[in-house]
Design a protein around this motif. Sequence first.
Motif, PDB file in Angstrom:
ATOM      1  N   GLY A  32      37.284  55.073  45.609  1.00  0.00           N
ATOM      2  CA  GLY A  32      36.316  54.558  44.584  1.00  0.00           C
ATOM      3  C   GLY A  32      37.099  54.236  43.509  1.00  0.00           C
ATOM      4  O   GLY A  32      36.923  52.979  42.822  1.00  0.00           O
ATOM      5  N   ALA A  33      37.994  55.159  42.811  1.00  0.00           N
ATOM      6  CA  ALA A  33      38.666  54.665  41.531  1.00  0.00           C
ATOM      7  C   ALA A  33      39.442  53.406  41.886  1.00  0.00           C
ATOM      8  O   ALA A  33      39.489  52.282  41.013  1.00  0.00           O
ATOM      9  N   GLY A  34      40.422  53.222  43.004  1.00  0.00           N
ATOM     10  CA  GLY A  34      41.071  52.171  43.111  1.00  0.00           C
ATOM     11  C   GLY A  34      40.055  50.594  43.239  1.00  0.00           C
ATOM     12  O   GLY A  34      40.600  49.711  42.914  1.00  0.00           O
ATOM     13  N   ILE A  35      39.008  50.836  44.088  1.00  0.00           N
ATOM     14  CA  ILE A  35      38.251  49.711  44.244  1.00  0.00           C
ATOM     15  C   ILE A  35      37.665  49.252  42.721  1.00  0.00           C
ATOM     16  O   ILE A  35      37.545  47.939  42.445  1.00  0.00           O
ATOM     17  N   ALA A  36      37.441  50.340  41.941  1.00  0.00           N
ATOM     18  CA  ALA A  36      36.722  50.115  40.415  1.00  0.00           C
ATOM     19  C   ALA A  36      37.650  49.261  39.790  1.00  0.00           C
ATOM     20  O   ALA A  36      37.540  48.267  39.063  1.00  0.00           O
ATOM     21  N   ARG A  37      38.922  49.866  39.958  1.00  0.00           N
ATOM     22  CA  ARG A  37      40.013  49.053  39.110  1.00  0.00           C
ATOM     23  C   ARG A  37      40.239  47.599  39.526  1.00  0.00           C
ATOM     24  O   ARG A  37      40.334  46.533  38.608  1.00  0.00           O
ATOM     25  N   ASP A  38      40.438  47.274  40.688  1.00  0.00           N
ATOM     26  CA  ASP A  38      40.555  46.151  41.177  1.00  0.00           C
ATOM     27  C   ASP A  38      39.315  45.295  40.803  1.00  0.00           C
ATOM     28  O   ASP A  38      39.681  44.063  40.626  1.00  0.00           O
ATOM     29  N   ALA A  39      38.207  45.654  41.219  1.00  0.00           N
ATOM     30  CA  ALA A  39      37.121  44.769  40.835  1.00  0.00           C
ATOM     31  C   ALA A  39      36.907  44.432  39.455  1.00  0.00           C
ATOM     32  O   ALA A  39      36.526  43.228  39.238  1.00  0.00           O
ATOM     33  N   ALA A  40      37.167  45.323  38.518  1.00  0.00           N
ATOM     34  CA  ALA A  40      36.950  45.333  37.090  1.00  0.00           C
ATOM     35  C   ALA A  40      38.075  43.972  36.522  1.00  0.00           C
ATOM     36  O   ALA A  40      38.045  43.479  35.854  1.00  0.00           O
ATOM     37  N   GLY A  41      39.089  44.302  37.358  1.00  0.00           N
ATOM     38  CA  GLY A  41      40.441  43.312  36.933  1.00  0.00           C
ATOM     39  C   GLY A  41      40.109  41.923  37.314  1.00  0.00           C
ATOM     40  O   GLY A  41      40.604  40.822  37.023  1.00  0.00           O
TER      41      GLY A  41
ATOM     42  N   THR B 265      47.589  54.184  51.204  1.00  0.00           N
ATOM     43  CA  THR B 265      47.057  52.918  51.294  1.00  0.00           C
ATOM     44  C   THR B 265      45.733  52.650  50.470  1.00  0.00           C
ATOM     45  O   THR B 265      45.259  51.580  50.795  1.00  0.00           O
ATOM     46  N   TYR B 266      45.538  53.335  49.555  1.00  0.00           N
ATOM     47  CA  TYR B 266      44.457  53.188  49.064  1.00  0.00           C
ATOM     48  C   TYR B 266      44.278  51.692  47.810  1.00  0.00           C
ATOM     49  O   TYR B 266      43.468  51.075  47.944  1.00  0.00           O
ATOM     50  N   ARG B 267      45.567  51.259  47.546  1.00  0.00           N
ATOM     51  CA  ARG B 267      45.521  49.918  46.821  1.00  0.00           C
ATOM     52  C   ARG B 267      45.120  48.883  47.732  1.00  0.00           C
ATOM     53  O   ARG B 267      44.210  47.848  47.753  1.00  0.00           O
ATOM     54  N   LEU B 268      45.867  48.900  49.024  1.00  0.00           N
ATOM     55  CA  LEU B 268      45.501  48.101  50.081  1.00  0.00           C
ATOM     56  C   LEU B 268      43.908  48.059  50.475  1.00  0.00           C
ATOM     57  O   LEU B 268      43.301  46.887  50.849  1.00  0.00           O
ATOM     58  N   LEU B 269      43.392  49.050  50.588  1.00  0.00           N
ATOM     59  CA  LEU B 269      41.891  49.386  51.060  1.00  0.00           C
ATOM     60  C   LEU B 269      41.167  48.698  49.918  1.00  0.00           C
ATOM     61  O   LEU B 269      40.336  47.992  50.173  1.00  0.00           O
ATOM     62  N   ALA B 270      41.526  48.823  48.745  1.00  0.00           N
ATOM     63  CA  ALA B 270      40.760  48.415  47.595  1.00  0.00           C
ATOM     64  C   ALA B 270      40.783  46.816  47.667  1.00  0.00           C
ATOM     65  O   ALA B 270      39.723  46.155  47.599  1.00  0.00           O
ATOM     66  N   GLU B 271      41.783  46.263  47.864  1.00  0.00           N
ATOM     67  CA  GLU B 271      42.144  44.799  48.077  1.00  0.00           C
ATOM     68  C   GLU B 271      41.378  44.269  49.078  1.00  0.00           C
ATOM     69  O   GLU B 271      40.506  43.325  49.021  1.00  0.00           O
ATOM     70  N   GLN B 272      41.323  44.955  50.344  1.00  0.00           N
ATOM     71  CA  GLN B 272      40.517  44.504  51.532  1.00  0.00           C
ATOM     72  C   GLN B 272      39.069  44.588  51.340  1.00  0.00           C
ATOM     73  O   GLN B 272      38.274  43.871  51.694  1.00  0.00           O
ATOM     74  N   ALA B 273      38.709  45.772  50.491  1.00  0.00           N
ATOM     75  CA  ALA B 273      37.177  45.938  50.202  1.00  0.00           C
ATOM     76  C   ALA B 273      36.721  44.623  49.387  1.00  0.00           C
ATOM     77  O   ALA B 273      35.589  43.980  49.608  1.00  0.00           O
ATOM     78  N   LEU B 274      37.469  44.300  48.479  1.00  0.00           N
ATOM     79  CA  LEU B 274      37.069  43.072  47.562  1.00  0.00           C
ATOM     80  C   LEU B 274      37.027  41.759  48.458  1.00  0.00           C
ATOM     81  O   LEU B 274      36.263  40.958  48.050  1.00  0.00           O
ATOM     82  N   ALA B 275      38.065  41.654  49.239  1.00  0.00           N
ATOM     83  CA  ALA B 275      37.945  40.413  50.221  1.00  0.00           C
ATOM     84  C   ALA B 275      36.645  40.232  51.157  1.00  0.00           C
ATOM     85  O   ALA B 275      36.117  39.391  51.039  1.00  0.00           O
ATOM     86  N   ALA B 276      36.301  41.535  51.471  1.00  0.00           N
ATOM     87  CA  ALA B 276      34.965  41.684  52.447  1.00  0.00           C
ATOM     88  C   ALA B 276      33.727  41.351  51.495  1.00  0.00           C
ATOM     89  O   ALA B 276      32.658  40.784  51.807  1.00  0.00           O
ATOM     90  N   LEU B 277      33.953  41.478  50.206  1.00  0.00           N
ATOM     91  CA  LEU B 277      32.662  41.371  49.330  1.00  0.00           C
ATOM     92  C   LEU B 277      32.888  39.927  48.568  1.00  0.00           C
ATOM     93  O   LEU B 277      31.904  39.793  47.872  1.00  0.00           O
TER      94      LEU B 277
ATOM     95  N   ARG C 270      48.884  44.117  43.029  1.00  0.00           N
ATOM     96  CA  ARG C 270      50.219  44.617  43.407  1.00  0.00           C
ATOM     97  C   ARG C 270      50.996  44.162  42.371  1.00  0.00           C
ATOM     98  O   ARG C 270      51.491  43.285  41.634  1.00  0.00           O
ATOM     99  N   GLY C 271      51.819  45.141  42.029  1.00  0.00           N
ATOM    100  CA  GLY C 271      52.943  45.141  40.778  1.00  0.00           C
ATOM    101  C   GLY C 271      52.507  45.254  39.553  1.00  0.00           C
ATOM    102  O   GLY C 271      53.167  45.219  38.551  1.00  0.00           O
ATOM    103  N   VAL C 272      51.156  45.285  39.147  1.00  0.00           N
ATOM    104  CA  VAL C 272      50.845  45.504  38.020  1.00  0.00           C
ATOM    105  C   VAL C 272      50.614  47.050  37.633  1.00  0.00           C
ATOM    106  O   VAL C 272      50.026  47.942  38.168  1.00  0.00           O
ATOM    107  N   ALA C 273      51.356  47.514  36.488  1.00  0.00           N
ATOM    108  CA  ALA C 273      51.369  49.054  36.205  1.00  0.00           C
ATOM    109  C   ALA C 273      50.461  49.397  36.043  1.00  0.00           C
ATOM    110  O   ALA C 273      49.168  49.011  35.373  1.00  0.00           O
ATOM    111  N   LEU C 274      50.103  50.826  36.314  1.00  0.00           N
ATOM    112  CA  LEU C 274      48.999  51.653  35.850  1.00  0.00           C
ATOM    113  C   LEU C 274      49.228  52.195  34.641  1.00  0.00           C
ATOM    114  O   LEU C 274      50.413  52.179  33.967  1.00  0.00           O
ATOM    115  N   PRO C 275      48.214  52.710  33.957  1.00  0.00           N
ATOM    116  CA  PRO C 275      48.298  53.191  32.433  1.00  0.00           C
ATOM    117  C   PRO C 275      49.633  54.030  32.292  1.00  0.00           C
ATOM    118  O   PRO C 275      49.751  55.125  33.195  1.00  0.00           O
TER     119      PRO C 275
END
Length: 521
Positions: free
Chosen positions: A16-25, A366-378, A391-396
Amino acid sequence: MQCDVDLLIVGGGINGAGIARDAAGRGLSVALVEQDDLANHTSSASTKLIHGGLRYLEYGEVRLVRKALIEREVLWSMAPHIIWPLRFVLPQTNSPRPAWMVRLGLLLYDNLGGRKRLPGTETIRLGDDPRGKGLKPSRGDRAYVYSDCWVDDSRLVVLNARDAADRGAQVMTRTRLIEASRDHSSWTARIEDADGVRVITSRALVNAGGPWVSDVLARTTGGDQLSPRRGVRLVKGSHIVVPRLYDGDHAFMLQNPDRRIVFAIPYEGEFTLVGTTDEAWDEPPGRAKISNDEIDYLLKTINRYFQRHTSCEEVAWTYAGIRPLFDDQAANASAVTRDYVLDLDTGRASVPGAPMLSVFGGKITTYRLLAEQALAALAPFFPGARPAWTRGVALPGGDIPEGDFDAYLRSLVLRYPHLDAGLLRRMTRSHGTRAPLLLGETEYVSDLGQDFGGGVYAREVDYLSDHEWAQSGEDILFRRTKCGLHAPKGAAASIDAYLSDRCGARSGPAWSATGVEFEEG
């Protein structure tokens, strides 16, 4: 209809947190609701590894292993303060697998995922190598040494949520989804927190409920009266923490006669983390506790290998969590796939509805990939969203120059010469380049405020409360930090009282109400 947010995400674990980050970005407006604390359940109850999963090769999970191996170094580069390399010693002593099979698996493991920075496998004789010290002597004492990474799992979740919030997401902990219904273009959800019930509308719903994924589905209605097309299989994994079994900063992968494996990993300096078990969980999702049989199994494993005999009375801490695995109908819990399935539901063709994406299974690597694929599906529902970017963007805190944690720590030791180097190291491991934001103009340890023991001071408690959603002593001692093993008894209660005085009645639920069971030995 004008919605409050584009995306409502249910579940504050790693997915959930990974998808939230990806989507907000990507420029989407996001709200995340979590019924307890971030990483309160499965995501803080892992073996704390970023790894390909060597043993999954035995079950033919080559695709999963490959994508996880690729992600190891991607995640390490994004968060070198909470992720770092770890060498694993795999003794052939007592091995139920022939040496040629193990070596072939490691050869594949070394080359399957495009390894660049991590060292490859080597073969050693335990009797001649310092990494064999602490093990029982045996004939034919060959071992293999390979690489994976360690992660502070709960901080990985919190830092993804923090980055999501920095990019505009609303992160609401201690907030429960009561029900959600949809029409052709939107979702209307009723959510509840300490202030009562309110309504939030969204263009899409993401069900990242983890062990509660089926429960979230049961709370949703509309369109085709949502019926899950996928199943989740709940498996309990338990760990014990014992006094340090051996010297060195390497870990062990131990093979048992039943072909299952157990890890022994350096933990918090003074301890060794041992796990995990795999037991089917047939009850509703919720509070998990290690069983006496599991403790006995893990103790028998380490006593089979190590010279130092460990008794039940020496177990310093235990924790257990429920892993929500995609149900692939495997016969035993250890063989259930750790891969994930994303299920997109848009209603019947005759009665289309707003989209709902449900996440089944997955693993922390694989959470980051999962989030990326979730956003691709949406993506078809959000044509204006920006492309993949994580990918490659640093976390806080992860933007450490050249990823060199030790060099960065040395710079902080020079900057804060009157603070204990061990305390600085721990704070830098937790916060990375954000440690100076926490420390500010601190000169002496007395400037950090009340000392709660175990290396936790009021200055950090304030920071974690203000910036990382911490509301209780448990949140701080066992998820925002790993200081609970070092803190004196009563530290959690002292932090609860401090937070109550500082913030009003904001302290979280009692320890016994959490999904991960923390026990002091």
